[in-house]
Write an enzyme that holds these catalytic residues in place. Structure first.
Site, PDB file in Angstrom:
ATOM      1  N   TYR A  27       0.834  -1.206   0.000  1.00  0.00           N
ATOM      2  CA  TYR A  27       0.000   0.000   0.000  1.00  0.00           C
ATOM      3  C   TYR A  27       0.875   1.265   0.000  1.00  0.00           C
ATOM      4  CZ  TYR A  27      -3.249   3.550   1.718  1.00  0.00           C
ATOM      5  OH  TYR A  27      -3.986   4.699   1.881  1.00  0.00           O
ATOM      6  N   TYR A  95      -2.479  -0.772  10.444  1.00  0.00           N
ATOM      7  CA  TYR A  95      -2.989  -1.161   9.132  1.00  0.00           C
ATOM      8  C   TYR A  95      -4.297  -1.904   9.305  1.00  0.00           C
ATOM      9  CZ  TYR A  95      -3.306  -3.380   4.550  1.00  0.00           C
ATOM     10  OH  TYR A  95      -3.736  -3.799   3.312  1.00  0.00           O
ATOM     11  N   VAL A  96      -5.241  -1.566   8.428  1.00  0.00           N
ATOM     12  CA  VAL A  96      -6.507  -2.279   8.338  1.00  0.00           C
ATOM     13  C   VAL A  96      -6.699  -2.643   6.877  1.00  0.00           C
ATOM     14  CG1 VAL A  96      -9.008  -2.124   8.654  1.00  0.00           C
ATOM     15  CG2 VAL A  96      -7.482  -1.036  10.323  1.00  0.00           C
ATOM     16  N   GLY A 106      -9.456   1.149  12.679  1.00  0.00           N
ATOM     17  CA  GLY A 106      -8.212   1.867  12.929  1.00  0.00           C
ATOM     18  C   GLY A 106      -8.312   2.739  14.175  1.00  0.00           C
ATOM     19  N   TYR A 140      -5.805  10.896  12.150  1.00  0.00           N
ATOM     20  CA  TYR A 140      -4.998  11.187  13.338  1.00  0.00           C
ATOM     21  C   TYR A 140      -5.342  12.569  13.906  1.00  0.00           C
ATOM     22  CZ  TYR A 140      -2.315   7.328  11.299  1.00  0.00           C
ATOM     23  OH  TYR A 140      -1.939   6.145  10.753  1.00  0.00           O
TER      24      TYR A 140
END
EC number: 2.3.1.-
Length: 170
Positions: A27, A95-96, A106, A140
């Site tokens: 990713y 990570y999801v 997350g 975030y």
């Protein structure tokens, strides 16, 4: 929506964790940098003095389903020390799997790391994100994190093994 559980990783989760690490690296367009093995994850995370701790997110089966829980995300963290504020936690990876994003998984991982950090007496919870990952940065910030590059101008550096050998004279 399926039920999600965030729990501490067990040694038997290392295969799933490595698979997710590889997915994250893909990713991030950095697949060539993954050198870790399942054996190293086991040795480094589940020995007497672990180098890291890990949480896994798993989807719990609906009653009556023939298969067990399915690991769909992880958060790998460790403790660091600030000479200004003392104990800190650093979230190395979160990570999801793409098909499970947007369901709050997350956020649940981050909240659990924050809980662990507070229980251990940490004053800060740190992490880094690639500059193109706006979705993660937005998450975030929405959860209360401060962008230190914007706020204080910090840049992150690292020494690779060859540079360390040269520095150490080896």
């Amino acid at each position: 929506m399926a039920s999600v559980r965030i729990r501490e990783a067990k040694e038997g989760d290392c295969g799933n964790i490595l698979r997710l690490i590889r997915e994250l690296a893909e990713y991030e367009k950095l697949s060539d940098q993954v050198k870790i093995s399942e054996e190293a994850l086991r040795a480094d995370g589940f020995g007497e003095n672990p180098f890291y701790h890990c949480l896994v997110a798993e989807i719990l089966p609906v009653p009556g389903e023939p298969h067990g829980p399915c690991v769909v995300g992880y958060g790998l963290y460790y403790f660091i020390y600030s000479t200004w504020t003392g104990r800190n936690v650093y979230l190395e990876d979160i990570y999801v799997k793409p098909e499970y994003r947007g369901q709050g998984i997350g956020s649940k991982i981050i909240k659990k790391v924050a809980e662990v950090a507070l229980d251990k007496g940490c004053s800060q919870f740190r992490l880094a994100v690639l500059d193109w990952n706006k979705r993660a940065m937005d998450l975030y910030k929405a959860l209360g994190a401060q962008d230190l590059t914007e706020a204080e101008g910090w840049h992150s550096f690292r020494f690779e093994r060859e540079a360390m050998r040269e520095l150490a004279g080896k």
